[in-house]
Design an enzyme around this catalytic site. Structure first.
Site, PDB file in Angstrom:
ATOM      1  N   ASP A  14      22.171   2.660 -29.279  1.00 14.33           N
ATOM      2  CA  ASP A  14      22.540   4.070 -29.192  1.00 14.33           C
ATOM      3  C   ASP A  14      22.236   4.759 -30.523  1.00 14.33           C
ATOM      4  OD1 ASP A  14      23.777   6.536 -28.768  1.00 14.33           O
ATOM      5  OD2 ASP A  14      25.475   5.654 -27.723  1.00 14.33           O
ATOM      6  N   HIS A  16      23.139   8.215 -31.216  1.00 16.15           N
ATOM      7  CA  HIS A  16      23.766   9.537 -31.323  1.00 16.15           C
ATOM      8  C   HIS A  16      24.401   9.724 -32.702  1.00 16.15           C
ATOM      9  CE1 HIS A  16      27.650   7.623 -30.250  1.00 16.15           C
ATOM     10  NE2 HIS A  16      28.219   8.716 -30.735  1.00 16.15           N
TER      11      HIS A  16
END
Length: 137
Positions: A14, A16
């Site tokens: 991930d 983000h």
């Protein structure tokens, strides 16, 4: 009193970064020493950082829905590395699709996580919980 140290980062594949920066800012402003390992972080990097900094807690976030896979086994790896009892918090969009939140929370707690946060939980909730769990204030 000495500042408590937390390791913060985004687990797995991930990337983000925005949410991670928001959490870093919020926990730093709340008086914690934040060791931010950034995004795309495997479990071993969290563990290494926690050992090196003598961290009091590890906070993981995930937004891409694969958190359940990425987070599995972390408690056991922490224990094996000598981090028995370290606080483990996880939050964000940690599962695929819309699932009944109490079921999601139970699965993560069964994996050894102390606190599990649903998408959209304000940082202040995690800060208050961490202060409570670390007996601050």
């Amino acid at each position: 009193m000495e500042k408590k140290t937390i390791v913060l980062g985004v687990i797995g594949s991930d990337c983000h970064a925005v949410g991670n920066k928001i959490l870093d800012h919020a926990f730093t402003n709340a008086g914690f020493n934040v060791v931010n390992i950034g995004v795309l972080s495997p479990q071993e990097v969290f563990i290494k950082a926690a050992i090196e900094t003598k961290a009091d807690a590890i906070l993981l976030s995930s937004l891409y829905g694969q958190g359940e896979i990425d987070c599995k086994g972390l408690r056991q790896k922490c224990d094996e590395a000598g981090l028995e009892g370290i606080l483990l918090y996880v939050g964000g969009n940690i599962v695929v699709g819309k699932q009944h939140w109490p079921d999601v929370e139970k699965r993560f707690k069964d994996m050894g996580y102390d606190r599990v946060y649903a998408p959209g939980t304000p940082p202040e909730v995690g800060i208050a919980d961490l202060k409570k769990d670390l007996n601050i204030e």
